[in-house]
Scaffold this active site. Structure first.
Site, short mmCIF file in Angstrom:
data_model
loop_
_atom_site.label_atom_id
_atom_site.label_comp_id
_atom_site.label_asym_id
_atom_site.label_seq_id
_atom_site.Cartn_x
_atom_site.Cartn_y
_atom_site.Cartn_z
N LYS A 1 0.81 -1.22 0.00
CA LYS A 1 0.00 0.00 0.00
C LYS A 1 0.85 1.28 0.00
O LYS A 1 0.37 2.34 -0.43
CB LYS A 1 -0.98 0.00 1.17
CG LYS A 1 -1.97 -1.17 1.19
CD LYS A 1 -2.66 -1.39 -0.12
CE LYS A 1 -3.62 -2.56 -0.19
NZ LYS A 1 -3.11 -3.89 0.14
N TYR B 1 -12.78 -14.68 1.54
CA TYR B 1 -11.74 -13.73 1.90
C TYR B 1 -11.27 -13.94 3.34
O TYR B 1 -12.09 -14.02 4.24
CB TYR B 1 -12.27 -12.29 1.73
CG TYR B 1 -11.29 -11.24 2.21
CD1 TYR B 1 -10.24 -10.84 1.42
CD2 TYR B 1 -11.42 -10.69 3.48
CE1 TYR B 1 -9.32 -9.89 1.87
CE2 TYR B 1 -10.52 -9.74 3.95
CZ TYR B 1 -9.47 -9.35 3.12
OH TYR B 1 -8.57 -8.42 3.59
N TYR C 1 -3.37 -12.74 1.62
CA TYR C 1 -3.06 -12.34 0.24
C TYR C 1 -1.90 -13.15 -0.35
O TYR C 1 -2.10 -14.02 -1.20
CB TYR C 1 -2.70 -10.85 0.20
CG TYR C 1 -3.81 -9.94 0.63
CD1 TYR C 1 -4.77 -9.52 -0.29
CD2 TYR C 1 -3.91 -9.49 1.95
CE1 TYR C 1 -5.80 -8.67 0.10
CE2 TYR C 1 -4.94 -8.64 2.34
CZ TYR C 1 -5.87 -8.25 1.42
OH TYR C 1 -6.89 -7.41 1.80
C1 LIG Z 1 -3.88 -5.09 -0.13
C2 LIG Z 1 -2.98 -6.23 -0.25
C3 LIG Z 1 -2.90 -6.99 -1.43
C4 LIG Z 1 -3.79 -6.77 -2.60
O1 LIG Z 1 -3.50 -5.61 -3.32
P1 LIG Z 1 -4.70 -4.90 -4.06
O2 LIG Z 1 -4.10 -3.72 -4.68
O3 LIG Z 1 -5.71 -4.58 -2.98
O4 LIG Z 1 -5.29 -5.85 -5.04
C5 LIG Z 1 -2.00 -8.01 -1.50
N1 LIG Z 1 -1.20 -8.31 -0.46
C6 LIG Z 1 -1.25 -7.63 0.68
C7 LIG Z 1 -0.37 -8.05 1.78
C8 LIG Z 1 -2.14 -6.58 0.84
O5 LIG Z 1 -2.20 -5.92 2.00
#
Ligand SMILES: *Cc1c(COP(=O)(O)O)cnc(C)c1O
Length: 333
Positions: free
Chosen positions: A50, A264, A290
Site C-alpha cells: 500500500k 476472503y 493475500y
Molecule cells: C492489499 C494487499 C494486497 C492486494 O492488493 P490490491 O491492490 O488490494 O489488489 C496483497 N497483499 C497484501 C499483503 C495486501 O495488503
C-alpha cells in the site's frame, strides 16, 4: 509514462530487491526458476504494497489541505495499518472504518494489524457488519469530522482508485529498470489480486511499456469474471489518467479464482502449506490473506506444468506478514 505530472510524496528511497529463490525452485521440482520482488520490504510500519499507492493518495490529500484521513478495510487490514502509518508520519489524524466480513471475527484485543492500529494511535475505529456500503460509511464519518471543523480526505479500500494504482504502474517501470540492469528475462509475473490497484497498475505499466510480460492475478476474494472486470475497469481509468494512448487489451487481465477457498481471509490448507514452504526454503514470511493464497496458486500452477520448462517466473510479494501473528493457531494445528 510520466509520473512527475502528479503530486507525490516520496516515501520510497530505493527499488525493492528482486531476489532469486533457488531453494523454493528446487523444492518444487526445479522446472521453473522462481524470483521474488520484495515489496514486503517497502517502508511504512510493517511494510507492504500500500505504500506505493499512498505516495500518490497522501500527496493528493495534502494538496487538498486535508488534516485528517478516513479510510476503510477488513478487520486485519494491511492497508489501514499503512495508511495510519503514513498519516502519523505526515502529522495527520487517521480514522478507520473496519468491515467485519466474517461475523464475530472482530476482537479489539487481537494481535497483528489490529494491535498496530492501537500502537500507532488511531483516532477512532468503527466496526461495521460485512456487506456495509463502505463508501457511505466513510462519507458519514467524514461529514461528522467536517462538523467538528476538520478537513477530512477519504481513501477508498486498498487505495485502489486511479490515483493509488499509479503506484503500481510506477512499480512496473521500476521492475523493468531492475530486470534490464540484471539482464534477467522474466516470462511471467504473478501477484495477488484484491482491491485491484496492484494488479491494474502493473497491467497498465507492463502494457504501456510493451514489455510482453504476462501478468497473472491470484484472487483473494472474488470469482474470476467479477475480479477481471474490476481490474480491467481500473486499468483503463489509470491508463487514461497517465495519458497512455495505447489500448489496454482485455486479455491482458487474467485472474485465477481457484485458490480463494471458502472466502476472503478464511485460511486454506494450500495457503498454510505455501506459507510454510516459503518460510522453510527461503526464510520469506508471506501472509495468510493475500500473498499466502497467491503463493498457493503459484505452486499449484507449477505443479500442473502451467509454465514452460525453464521459465523464469517473478512473484510479487505484496507484504502482510504482521497479520501472521493474528493467525498463529491456524499454523500450529
Ligand atoms: C492489499 C494487499 C494486497 C492486494 O492488493 P490490491 O491492490 O488490494 O489488489 C496483497 N497483499 C497484501 C499483503 C495486501 O495488503
Amino acid at each position: 509514462m510520466n509520473f512527475t505530472q502528479f503530486p507525490r510524496r516520496k516515501y520510497i528511497q530505493s527499488s525493492t530487491p528482486i531476489e532469486p529463490m533457488p531453494g523454493l525452485s528446487l523444492a518444487l521440482g526445479g522446472n521453473v526458476n522462481l524470483f521474488i520482488k520484495r515489496d514486503d520490504l517497502l517502508p511504512g510500519a510493517g511494510g507492504g504494497n500500500k505504500t506505493r499507492k499512498l505516495e500518490f493518495c497522501m500527496a493528493d490529500a495534502m494538496e487538498k489541505g486535508a488534516d485528517t484521513i478516513v479510510t476503510c478495510g477488513a478487520i486485519q487490514s494491511n492497508h489501514c495499518r499503512l495508511t495510519l502509518s503514513w498519516a502519523v508520519k505526515e502529522g495527520l489524524d487517521c480514522h478507520l472504518i473496519l468491515e467485519e466480513r466474517v461475523k464475530g471475527a472482530y476482537n479489539p484485543d487481537a494481535s497483528g494489524n489490529n494491535f498496530l492500529y492501537q500502537l500507532m494511535g488511531v483516532k477512532s475505529i468503527e466496526v461495521v457488519p460485512g456487506g456495509t456500503d463502505m463508501m457511505a460509511a466513510m462519507e458519514k464519518k467524514a461529514a461528522e469530522l467536517s462538523g467538528e471543523g476538520k478537513n477530512p480526505y477519504m481513501i477508498p479500500v486498498g487505495a485502489s482508485n486511479a490515483i493509488g494504482a499509479l503506484g503500481y504502474a510506477s512499480c512496473a517501470m521500476e521492475t523493468m529498470v531492475q530486470l534490464n540492469d540484471m539482464s534477467l528475462k522474466i516470462d511471467h509475473l504473478v501477484l495477488p489480486s484484491g482491491s485491484a490497484g496492484t494488479h491494474a497498475g502493473m497491467v497498465v505499466g507492463m502494457t504501456g511499456m510493451d514489455t510482453f510480460i504476462p501478468v497473472t492475478g491470484m484472487n483473494v476474494s472474488r470469482q474470476k469474471q467479477a475480479q477481471e472486470k474490476i481490474v480491467y475497469d481500473l486499468a483503463l481509468e489509470t491508463a487514461a489518467k497517465l495519458g497512455i494512448t495505447k489500448e489496454i487489451p482485455r486479455d491482458a487481465v487474467v485472474c485465477f479464482d481457484q485458490y480463494v477457498g471458502p472466502g476472503y481471509s478464511i485460511p486454506t490448507d494450500a495457503m498454510v502449506e505455501a506459507v510454510k514452504l516459503f518460510a522453510q526454503t527461503e526464510a520469506i514470511l508471506l501472509d495468510p490473506v493475500y500473498s499466502g493464497k497467491a503463493a498457493a496458486g503459484l505452486i499449484d500452477l507449477i505443479q500442473k506444468d502451467h509454465f514452460a520448462q525453464g521459465a523464469n517466473v517473478l512473484f510479487l510479494h505484496t507484504g502482510g506478514s504482521p497479520a501472521l501473528f493474528a493467525y498463529m493457531g491456524t499454523f500450529r494445528k
